[in-house]
Design a protein around this motif. Structure first.
Motif, PDB file in Angstrom:
ATOM      1  N   ASN A  47      19.547  19.443  66.763  1.00  0.00           N
ATOM      2  CA  ASN A  47      20.969  19.232  66.453  1.00  0.00           C
ATOM      3  C   ASN A  47      21.648  18.473  67.596  1.00  0.00           C
ATOM      4  N   ASP A  63      24.965   0.875  59.824  1.00  0.00           N
ATOM      5  CA  ASP A  63      23.757   1.618  59.461  1.00  0.00           C
ATOM      6  C   ASP A  63      23.172   2.295  60.697  1.00  0.00           C
ATOM      7  N   ARG A 115      19.977   5.170  62.316  1.00  0.00           N
ATOM      8  CA  ARG A 115      18.735   5.937  62.178  1.00  0.00           C
ATOM      9  C   ARG A 115      19.052   7.375  62.571  1.00  0.00           C
ATOM     10  N   LEU A 116      18.667   8.322  61.715  1.00  0.00           N
ATOM     11  CA  LEU A 116      18.977   9.728  61.962  1.00  0.00           C
ATOM     12  C   LEU A 116      17.722  10.491  62.342  1.00  0.00           C
ATOM     13  N   CYS A 117      17.913  11.575  63.095  1.00  0.00           N
ATOM     14  CA  CYS A 117      16.778  12.428  63.476  1.00  0.00           C
ATOM     15  C   CYS A 117      16.475  13.352  62.309  1.00  0.00           C
ATOM     16  N   VAL A 118      15.306  13.200  61.737  1.00  0.00           N
ATOM     17  CA  VAL A 118      14.922  14.010  60.572  1.00  0.00           C
ATOM     18  C   VAL A 118      13.423  14.316  60.652  1.00  0.00           C
ATOM     19  N   GLY A 119      13.096  15.570  60.471  1.00  0.00           N
ATOM     20  CA  GLY A 119      11.688  15.968  60.531  1.00  0.00           C
ATOM     21  C   GLY A 119      11.058  15.697  61.892  1.00  0.00           C
ATOM     22  N   HIS A 178      11.567  13.154  63.897  1.00  0.00           N
ATOM     23  CA  HIS A 178      11.459  11.721  64.232  1.00  0.00           C
ATOM     24  C   HIS A 178      12.742  11.004  63.811  1.00  0.00           C
ATOM     25  N   PHE A 179      13.001   9.888  64.464  1.00  0.00           N
ATOM     26  CA  PHE A 179      14.113   9.064  64.010  1.00  0.00           C
ATOM     27  C   PHE A 179      13.685   8.287  62.770  1.00  0.00           C
ATOM     28  N   SER A 180      14.562   8.273  61.788  1.00  0.00           N
ATOM     29  CA  SER A 180      14.239   7.620  60.512  1.00  0.00           C
ATOM     30  C   SER A 180      14.210   6.104  60.672  1.00  0.00           C
ATOM     31  N   ASP A 181      13.707   5.472  59.653  1.00  0.00           N
ATOM     32  CA  ASP A 181      13.781   4.015  59.544  1.00  0.00           C
ATOM     33  C   ASP A 181      15.244   3.645  59.239  1.00  0.00           C
ATOM     34  N   CYS A 182      15.595   2.401  59.472  1.00  0.00           N
ATOM     35  CA  CYS A 182      16.931   1.953  59.066  1.00  0.00           C
ATOM     36  C   CYS A 182      16.997   1.926  57.542  1.00  0.00           C
ATOM     37  N   PRO A 183      18.156   2.259  56.975  1.00  0.00           N
ATOM     38  CA  PRO A 183      18.234   2.264  55.510  1.00  0.00           C
ATOM     39  C   PRO A 183      18.104   0.857  54.923  1.00  0.00           C
ATOM     40  N   LYS A 184      17.520   0.806  53.733  1.00  0.00           N
ATOM     41  CA  LYS A 184      17.365  -0.457  52.996  1.00  0.00           C
ATOM     42  C   LYS A 184      17.939  -0.244  51.608  1.00  0.00           C
TER      43      LYS A 184
END
Lengths: 207, 304
Positions: free
Chosen positions: A87, A99, A101-105, A107-113
């Protein structure tokens, strides 16, 4: 004949309920069966035999404390020991304004497409192996892939090349130079990727 | 100038439509959902208002209109331009999300109507469908981040459907994603669900985001469900999902670490005789043997 009939009935009953592509059920090889130790008491059957199943004797279970780090990191752990994993982690901005990148699972996510593979309903040009040597593929309604290559007549500016050179890098070059979105089957940009698209692809690609 | 060029590109794109037979609904740039949705109540006074559009939609500066029926006032919100100080409309191309901030704070306990424009699409000749939502404000601002229990369950199936754009049969894994409870001081009607695929054959170190969608309002239960469709190359093997909710002020829940996973099987597969269960029991074998013996006896009686 009678023996065959009996055999068929028994075989059908034995196979019934199994997936046709799965191997027959064998209890000795079922989940966990192979690695299960046989020389342990029942209450320890699920624990690996070489690891202790209790806490170290010098640390009571209720005395285990979280040692806080300087700050929370995106790693799937509760680094700051506030009881919540990952958190208060600031998002990383993406090249496209707004846009992130969020921390999820952990790891930082990919940029949204905007889509997975292509914009739904968009079209790209493909080069076929015979006849006209020219075709098109349509992006699926959910943007997850293209249709098969459907043959069509090449445009007038590329017709001569298609007739003379047939399926060739020259035809792909003509496709790109005439502002089509073309599958780079001949790797004209030399990056080793023959599935990418080159040319005028703004209305096809997801970025 | 830029808008004129974009509009020309759209018209040309539509004119150069391929010769493949497509359904009219293929790639239509329709509005998908609104945040807050129609008939929402208790909308916080500092809410930003938004609408999601289909993937093919392009925003070319169409107006968003906010109407305050009690005093008949109507506010037209235009596309944000550089150095623009007035509140304006912003477009997220990645999320296909059009969002506006009203010029003045919303008035407490009052009714509003917002009209979302019909947008044009890259590959469609006609504009899509816009929308309008009536909503009632509450009495306070949204100040706290939303709370979300995360993705709490996951099941899967495989479906074969006819694709309306390609007219091909396509195979898709359908994941039924169970969502835990969500709460926010601005109410759940202002929440947007942001889902991510955190594990999968093509997900490496970076979880893949899906386009945001309004929090499902049409299900009565606390536990909600949404469906995600993935192509077979994206959805085979171990697949996990996690997610956040975002409120109308942009605050996110702390739920990205809650993952649900499932292991899918690659097609083709067949599960026959489902009544009999996954394994042939001894009872089934005995019954089959008895049936066989009965058949043999009947045949031998007839022959004698």
């Amino acid at each position: 004949m009678r023996v065959l009939l009996i055999g068929a009935v028994i075989a059908a009953a034995a196979g019934c309920g199994r997936t046709a592509l799965e191997p027959p059920y064998d209890p000795s090889t079922a989940d966990g069966g192979r690695d299960r130790p046989t020389d342990l008491p029942a209450e320890k059957m699920d624990a690996p035999p070489d690891l202790p199943t209790e806490h170290p004797p010098d640390l009571a279970p209720d005395k285990i404390t979280c040692v806080p780090k300087a700050e929370e990191e995106c790693n799937g752990l509760d680094d700051d020991c506030d009881g919540i994993v990952d958190n208060h982690i600031a998002p990383i901005p993406c090249p496209n304004a707004g846009d992130v990148r969020l921390c999820v699972g952990g790891h930082f996510s990919d940029c949204p497409k905007r889509c997975g593979v292509c914009v739904p309903g968009s079209e790209r040009t493909c080069i076929t192996s015979f006849c006209t040597f020219w075709g098109s593929q349509v992006c699926s309604a959910d943007g997850m892939g293209f249709s098969r290559c459907i043959e069509s007549q090449p445009p007038p500016r590329c017709r001569a090349i298609a007739n003379q050179m047939m399926r060739s890098p020259e035809l792909e070059k003509c496709c790109i130079e005439n502002d089509f979105c073309c599958v780079d089957e001949f790797d004209l940009d030399g990056d080793g990727d023959t599935k990418e698209m080159l040319g005028r692809c703004e209305s096809v690609v997801c970025e | 100038m830029r808008r004129a060029l974009a509009a020309a590109a759209l018209v040309l794109g539509a004119a150069a439509a391929p010769s493949v037979a497509r359904a009219q609904s293929c790639g239509r740039p329709d509005l998908v959902d609104m945040v807050p949705p129609d008939m929402a109540t208790g909308v916080p006074l500092n809410a930003r208002l938004g609408a999601h559009y289909a993937t093919s939609a392009e925003y070319l500066g169409e107006d968003v209109v906010l109407v305050h029926p009690p005093d008949g006032r109507q506010e037209v919100l235009r596309e944000c331009a550089p150095n623009m100080t007035k509140p304006c409309a912003t477009w997220s191309r990645a999320e296909q999300f059009l969002q506006v901030t009203p010029t003045e704070p919303l008035q407490p306990n009052s009714s509003y109507e917002i009209r979302w424009p019909a947008l044009r699409g890259i590959n469609a000749a006609a504009p899509g469908v816009g929308g309008r939502a009536m909503f009632e404000t509450g009495g306070t601002d949204d100040v706290a981040a939303p709370v979300f229990d995360g993705v709490t369950g996951l099941t899967w199936d495989l479906e074969h459907t006819n694709d309306e754009c390609t007219d091909d049969q396509v195979e898709r894994y359908v994941f039924d994603v169970q969502l835990g409870a969500a709460n926010d001081d601005g109410g759940t009607s202002g929440l947007t669900l942001l889902l991510f695929q955190t594990k999968g054959p093509l997900v490496m170190e970076q979880p893949t985001p899906f386009p945001g969608r309004a929090w499902p309002q049409d299900q009565d239960s606390v536990v909600k469900h949404v469906q995600v469709r993935l192509s077979t190359d994206l959805g085979v093997g171990e697949v996990c999902f996690a997610g956040f909710v975002r409120d109308t002020t942009g605050m996110l829940s702390d739920s990205g670490h809650v993952e649900s996973c499932v292991h899918t099987t690659a097609p083709p597969f067949f599960r026959g005789c489902s009544v009999g269960g996954a394994r042939a029991s001894t009872e089934t074998l005995a019954a089959a043997l008895a049936l066989a013996v009965l058949l043999v006896r009947r045949r031998s009686r007839r022959s004698t």
